[in-house]
Write a protein that holds these residues in place. Structure first.
Motif, PDB file in Angstrom:
ATOM      1  N   UNK A   1     183.864  54.008  54.483  1.00 22.92           N
ATOM      2  CA  UNK A   1     183.658  55.288  53.810  1.00 22.92           C
ATOM      3  C   UNK A   1     184.008  56.448  54.714  1.00 22.92           C
ATOM      4  N   UNK A   2     183.472  56.401  55.924  1.00 25.87           N
ATOM      5  CA  UNK A   2     183.554  57.595  56.753  1.00 25.87           C
ATOM      6  C   UNK A   2     184.913  57.741  57.416  1.00 25.87           C
ATOM      7  N   UNK A   3     185.333  56.719  58.170  1.00 28.45           N
ATOM      8  CA  UNK A   3     186.582  56.878  58.917  1.00 28.45           C
ATOM      9  C   UNK A   3     187.810  56.667  58.028  1.00 28.45           C
ATOM     10  N   UNK A   4     187.780  55.622  57.194  1.00 28.91           N
ATOM     11  CA  UNK A   4     188.978  55.317  56.410  1.00 28.91           C
ATOM     12  C   UNK A   4     189.201  56.358  55.318  1.00 28.91           C
ATOM     13  N   UNK A   5     188.131  56.662  54.557  1.00 30.16           N
ATOM     14  CA  UNK A   5     188.318  57.558  53.411  1.00 30.16           C
ATOM     15  C   UNK A   5     188.007  59.018  53.721  1.00 30.16           C
ATOM     16  N   UNK A   6     186.779  59.315  54.164  1.00 27.86           N
ATOM     17  CA  UNK A   6     186.411  60.724  54.338  1.00 27.86           C
ATOM     18  C   UNK A   6     187.267  61.391  55.418  1.00 27.86           C
ATOM     19  N   UNK A   7     187.367  60.755  56.596  1.00 23.00           N
ATOM     20  CA  UNK A   7     188.197  61.344  57.654  1.00 23.00           C
ATOM     21  C   UNK A   7     189.676  61.067  57.393  1.00 23.00           C
ATOM     22  N   UNK A   8     189.942  60.174  56.448  1.00 23.24           N
ATOM     23  CA  UNK A   8     191.309  59.871  56.043  1.00 23.24           C
ATOM     24  C   UNK A   8     192.161  59.268  57.164  1.00 23.24           C
ATOM     25  N   UNK A   9     191.544  58.431  57.998  1.00 19.46           N
ATOM     26  CA  UNK A   9     192.336  57.739  59.010  1.00 19.46           C
ATOM     27  C   UNK A   9     193.069  56.546  58.405  1.00 19.46           C
ATOM     28  N   UNK A  10     192.681  56.153  57.205  1.00 27.36           N
ATOM     29  CA  UNK A  10     193.326  54.993  56.585  1.00 27.36           C
ATOM     30  C   UNK A  10     192.940  53.706  57.294  1.00 27.36           C
ATOM     31  N   UNK A  11     193.688  52.637  56.960  1.00 30.14           N
ATOM     32  CA  UNK A  11     193.425  51.349  57.615  1.00 30.14           C
ATOM     33  C   UNK A  11     194.081  51.336  58.982  1.00 30.14           C
ATOM     34  N   UNK A  12     193.560  52.155  59.880  1.00 32.74           N
ATOM     35  CA  UNK A  12     194.276  52.365  61.146  1.00 32.74           C
ATOM     36  C   UNK A  12     193.482  51.860  62.333  1.00 32.74           C
ATOM     37  N   UNK A  13     194.230  51.714  63.420  1.00 36.22           N
ATOM     38  CA  UNK A  13     193.652  51.354  64.709  1.00 36.22           C
ATOM     39  C   UNK A  13     192.470  52.257  65.049  1.00 36.22           C
ATOM     40  N   UNK A  14     192.646  53.562  64.811  1.00 35.98           N
ATOM     41  CA  UNK A  14     191.602  54.521  65.158  1.00 35.98           C
ATOM     42  C   UNK A  14     190.327  54.236  64.369  1.00 35.98           C
ATOM     43  N   UNK A  15     190.485  54.011  63.062  1.00 34.60           N
ATOM     44  CA  UNK A  15     189.305  53.726  62.239  1.00 34.60           C
ATOM     45  C   UNK A  15     188.598  52.465  62.739  1.00 34.60           C
ATOM     46  N   UNK A  16     189.397  51.430  63.043  1.00 36.11           N
ATOM     47  CA  UNK A  16     188.811  50.192  63.545  1.00 36.11           C
ATOM     48  C   UNK A  16     188.097  50.405  64.873  1.00 36.11           C
ATOM     49  N   UNK A  17     188.744  51.136  65.776  1.00 36.50           N
ATOM     50  CA  UNK A  17     188.171  51.359  67.100  1.00 36.50           C
ATOM     51  C   UNK A  17     186.872  52.137  67.041  1.00 36.50           C
TER      52      UNK A  17
END
Ligand SMILES: Nc1ncnc2c1ncn2[C@@H]1O[C@H](COP(=O)(O)OP(=O)(O)OP(=O)(O)O)[C@@H](O)[C@H]1O
Ligand SMILES: [Mg+2]
Lengths: 315, 293, 268
Positions: free
Chosen positions: B135-151
């Motif tokens: 919810x927070x990193x992938x969608x709200x912050x809009x990082x998508x399915x990215x390395x950053x969101x995972x990290x």
């Protein structure tokens, strides 16, 4: 007495230097105020994380309950999200089944190991066995899942021909093995906290080690042992990879351990996999399941803390 | 004690009690070894299954549709990148939190609340962190399915573990050392920076490495925040797609066929070796800097 | 008590007017609700050794730590009254505790070197006060170690960890560390209670040497030690200052009955 006279024969006046440096130290004084603020901010992150978890789970779950009524969610016995039936009971029974099997494995083995380590083992043996048991806790769960599916299930199949390939039994047993170190080491801590005078008292009356362990140590360490089991239950409820890999993705409303089931956690994995679109009911249902899981584990953790605190007060 | 029993009767009972004692000694020992036997079987099984697929090509290879061609390179590099995000983020936040709680926090309700909160956070299932990240990193912050969101998701996951380890290390610094520093006119922060942290760094490092090795083996939260299995290149930016070792292993385990489990076993060997090395480093640090005060 | 009279007979000829490093007036101190010090009034002379004696728990350490405000590390501590250090009120909000402590150093009961090299231990004080030049630090390290009569023992192993030293050497290292910032006052809280007799003797000799340049206040459980090293002695009992006078007077001719009881070993 001549050394002392050299002490302050001042080639270098330290206090004078310190005074001169004071101006430079001003930055330091500022830092002294800024640093705690920064540290508090960092400490705030853990609180924000908790708040974030609650917020996201609640927000999306509320979205879900706008579409699916609460009583369907809690009382319908069918979980077929892709055909529109959202009764969480099968997922809960699946989770409970796994947890039950896991505890049936971990409780006797974990407590027996704790008794062995704290009452019977010599310091040397304990030093060897304890770290090795801890290794069990450090193995990634995906590895356990692999082992459950490719080894434990085939072995069980020989004993129980009806066993489905994905089944609760195999996954539950392996989850149980995984939480043994937790039960063993926390229970052992509790047993070690039992004062030696109690043991000596019983020994002096001619009790055997087994009688001391059962009649003195175990009762005295009881709440500590219970707390370790409650914590282990919480771990079993939240375990994901083993059950996703070995127990399957079939939300059957059953307590038959030979069947394939689906746990709360396994559905979350399934429900968030690639083809679920953001904002769909299935997307929201993941959070409804998530908050159910969260409430279960939180309740167990709080219970464990409560029991452990009471235990500490006893000594 | 034997007032009501004849001597023989008493002796018989004693023998029985000693016999029971003996039996249970064996039972307890057996129970203890079951976990160890299981561990041995697991390792043996993984080794025998995976060794055949473990080759230089496997280590240098990318995911592939055929078992013979599959490799774990993308997974390894992805895991390294993840740790490169998780380590600084969780260490800065975790150690700072620990310093605050141990050295600055007044003994009041707010501090107790933060402390209790960390304890509870450590008990939250990892998959729930995945949902937070989604919810927070992938969608709200809009990082998508990215390395950053995972990290970042992983950072939050290991944060409570690092806080607790660092707190323990900081707490074990004797008060006398701090007094010596304050007694010479050092400020609080100087004392922390020059006395407390140097003395507690081995403990902090050991705990952190163990926490990071937990992050390396975690699968569930990464699945949720969208680590992909089919990645044919290395991540080129923080916002790019990525994979990780356990994700690769999971994708191989769940494929049908005789061969894929063997590939998975080969992947597990690599993963376990990495974890073994990290633990060895942690143990080394702990032994080398064993407490001298 | 002959010994003390021998040591101090020359002091008798000193002019009576003396300067004070500390002027303590009406000092009260509480740990939470428990009062630990009651209405202390005491002028501590400069460049002399002042000993504080009294039974365990009477407030000696508390009093000592009040002088450099280390006692405030216990959050519940409250004080009232006044302490002047060379004329300035040490509780003045404008005076920082760090400042005070650079002038009033402290040596603790248990040797507490840092787990660093001998050199870094001594250089710690100067460094935190912004002295960074290697040349200055070298000079300070040598001077301080000489001042603490330990230079000859450690000059070849300055880079070794201080934990490798014996207990007595560690304590003298701690004294040297304290000397490194050249304070005016050195507070010592039972500095020899963890040491063997020979190390104790060395520290006592050192105290004698240091008093030329430093004002020393030493807490001790050992009355012979107080008699041997100090010029003036204060006797504390249950948080009160019972008697404070020249050491030879206090030990040979105490004014207060309680002092006499204590020094003759009738209690404590
Ligand atoms: N941190 C503290 N919190 C509460 N009370 C304290 C604390 N430190 C000391 N006290 C109390 O203050 C009183 C004086 O203690 P203090 O340590 O000054 O005694 P002392 O004369 O130095 O004794 P000793 O000879 O044993 O070192 C004692 O009653 C003690 O219990
Ligand atoms: Mg004391």
């Amino acid at each position: 007495m001549d050394t002392s006279s050299t002490i302050k024969k001042k080639t270098l006046d330290v206090q004078e230097k310190i005074r001169q440096n004071k101006e430079k130290q001003k930055v330091l004084r500022k830092l002294e105020k800024v640093v705690p603020a920064f540290l508090l901010l960092c400490a705030g992150f853990s609180v924000i994380t908790t708040a974030g978890i609650l917020f996201t789970l609640l927000k999306e779950a509320i979205g879900f309950f706008g579409v699916v009524p609460l009583n369907e969610f809690f009382f319908n016995t069918s979980w077929r999200p892709w055909s529109g039936s959202f009764g969480v009971l099968p997922l809960i029974t699946g989770t409970l089944l796994i947890t039950l099997i896991a505890i049936l494995v971990a409780l006797p083995l974990g407590i027996a190991a704790a008794i062995f380590l704290s009452e019977y083992a010599s310091a040397r043996v304990r030093k060897m066995i304890k770290p090795t048991l801890e290794v069990l806790a450090g193995i990634p769960t995906v590895v356990y899942g692999f082992f459950a599916l490719t080894f434990v299930t085939p072995v069980l199949e020989k004993l129980i021909p009806d066993l489905q390939i994905f089944n609760a039994l195999s996954a539950g047993i392996v989850v149980g093995i995984m939480i043994i170190p937790m039960v063993a080491s926390l229970s052992e801590d509790a047993m070690n906290a039992v004062p030696n005078s109690l043991r000596e008292g019983a020994m002096a009356m001619g009790s055997t080690k087994f009688e001391v362990a059962m009649k003195v140590v175990l009762p005295a360490a009881f709440s500590g042992v219970v707390a370790s089991i409650v914590l282990a239950i919480s771990r079993a409820i939240g375990e994901t990879m083993i059950v996703t890999i070995a127990a399957g993705q079939s939300p059957n409303f059953t307590f038959d351990p030979t069947m394939s089931i689906q746990t709360l956690t396994a559905f979350i994995v399934q429900g968030t996999s690639g083809d679920t679109t953001y904002g769909s009911t299935i997307y929201y249902s993941v959070y409804a399941v998530g908050i159910t899981l969260f409430v279960f584990t939180l309740a167990m953790n709080l219970l464990a803390q409560y029991i452990a605190r009471r235990f500490r007060e006893e000594y | 004690m034997n007032g009501f029993l004849s001597k023989e009767e008493w002796k018989k009972r004693l023998n029985r009690r000693l016999f029971i004692n003996r039996i249970f000694y064996i039972l307890f020992f057996a129970a203890t070894t079951i976990g160890l036997i299981f561990l041995a079987m697991l390792l043996y099984r993984v080794l025998t299954q995976g060794i055949g697929y473990l080759s230089w090509d496997f280590i240098k290879g990318f995911p592939a549709p055929y078992p013979e061609e599959a490799g774990i390179f993308a997974g390894m590099i992805g895991s390294v990148y993840l740790i490169a995000i998780v380590a600084p983020v969780s260490l800065v936040l975790g150690v700072s939190t620990a310093i605050y709680l141990e050295e600055y926090a007044p003994k009041n309700r707010i501090s107790r609340f933060i402390q209790g909160n960390i304890q509870n956070l450590a008990g939250v299932p990892s998959i729930v962190f995945g949902l937070l990240g989604l919810t927070f990193f992938v969608y709200i912050m809009d990082f998508g399915y990215s390395l950053l969101a995972g990290g970042l998701t992983m950072s939050l996951l290991v944060l409570p573990i690092i806080v607790v380890a660092a707190q323990e290390a900081i707490r074990s610094v004797p008060n006398e050392l701090k007094e010596a520093s304050y007694g010479m006119g050092a400020t609080k922060w100087q004392t922390i920076l020059r006395v407390v942290l140097p003395a507690s760094i081995p403990g902090i490092l050991t705990g952190s490495i163990l926490a990071l090795s937990r992050a390396i083996g975690e699968t569930a939260p990464l699945l949720i925040v969208g680590a992909a299995a089919a990645i044919y290149s290395l991540p080129d930016s923080l916002l790019g797609p990525y994979t990780a070792m356990p994700i690769q292993i999971y994708s191989w385990v769940s494929r049908p066929g005789e061969e894929w489990p063997l590939v998975a076993a080969a992947g597990i060997i690599v993963l376990l070796i990495v974890l073994l090395l990290m633990n060895a480093v942690a143990v080394f640090i702990r032994n080398k800097f064993q407490k001298r005060y | 008590m002959d010994l003390s009279q021998v040591i101090h007979h020359e002091n008798k000829n000193k002019p009576k007017e003396e300067k004070h490093v500390f002027e303590v007036s009406n000092l009260n101190l509480w740990y939470g609700d428990d009062q630990a010090l009651y209405d202390i009034n005491m002028n501590i002379p400069e460049n002399q050794v002042t000993a504080i004696i009294g039974p365990s728990g009477c407030g000696k350490s508390t009093f000592l730590k009040t002088l450099n405000r280390m006692v405030e590390m216990v959050p519940s501590v409250k004080t009232s009254g006044n302490i002047k250090y060379k004329g300035t009120n040490i509780f003045d909000p404008k005076l920082s505790v760090e400042d005070l402590r650079t002038h009033v150093g402290m040596v603790f009961q248990k040797p507490n070197p840092f787990p660093k090299s001998i050199y870094d231990n001594i250089a710690y004080g100067p460094r935190i006060h912004g002295i960074k030049k290697k040349r200055d630090l070298d000079e300070i390290v040598e001077k301080s170690l000489r001042g603490a009569a330990i230079w000859d023992e450690v000059k070849d192993r300055l880079d070794e960890n201080a934990y490798g030293l014996s207990g007595g050497q560690q304590q003298r290292l701690c004294i040297a560390r304290c000397l490194a910032i050249e304070p005016d006052v050195i507070l010592m809280d039972e500095p020899t209670s963890a040491l063997d007799p020979i190390s104790t003797l060395k520290v006592e000799e050192l105290v004698q040497e240091l008093k030329e340049n430093y004002s020393i206040i030493i807490v001790t459980h050992n009355m012979q030690q107080a008699a041997r090293v100090s010029d003036k002695t204060a006797f504390f009992l249950n948080g009160e200052l019972v008697e404070f006078s020249d050491t030879n007077v206090l030990f040979s001719n105490p004014e207060d009955q309680r002092t006499e009881d204590y020094i003759t070993g009738r209690f404590g």
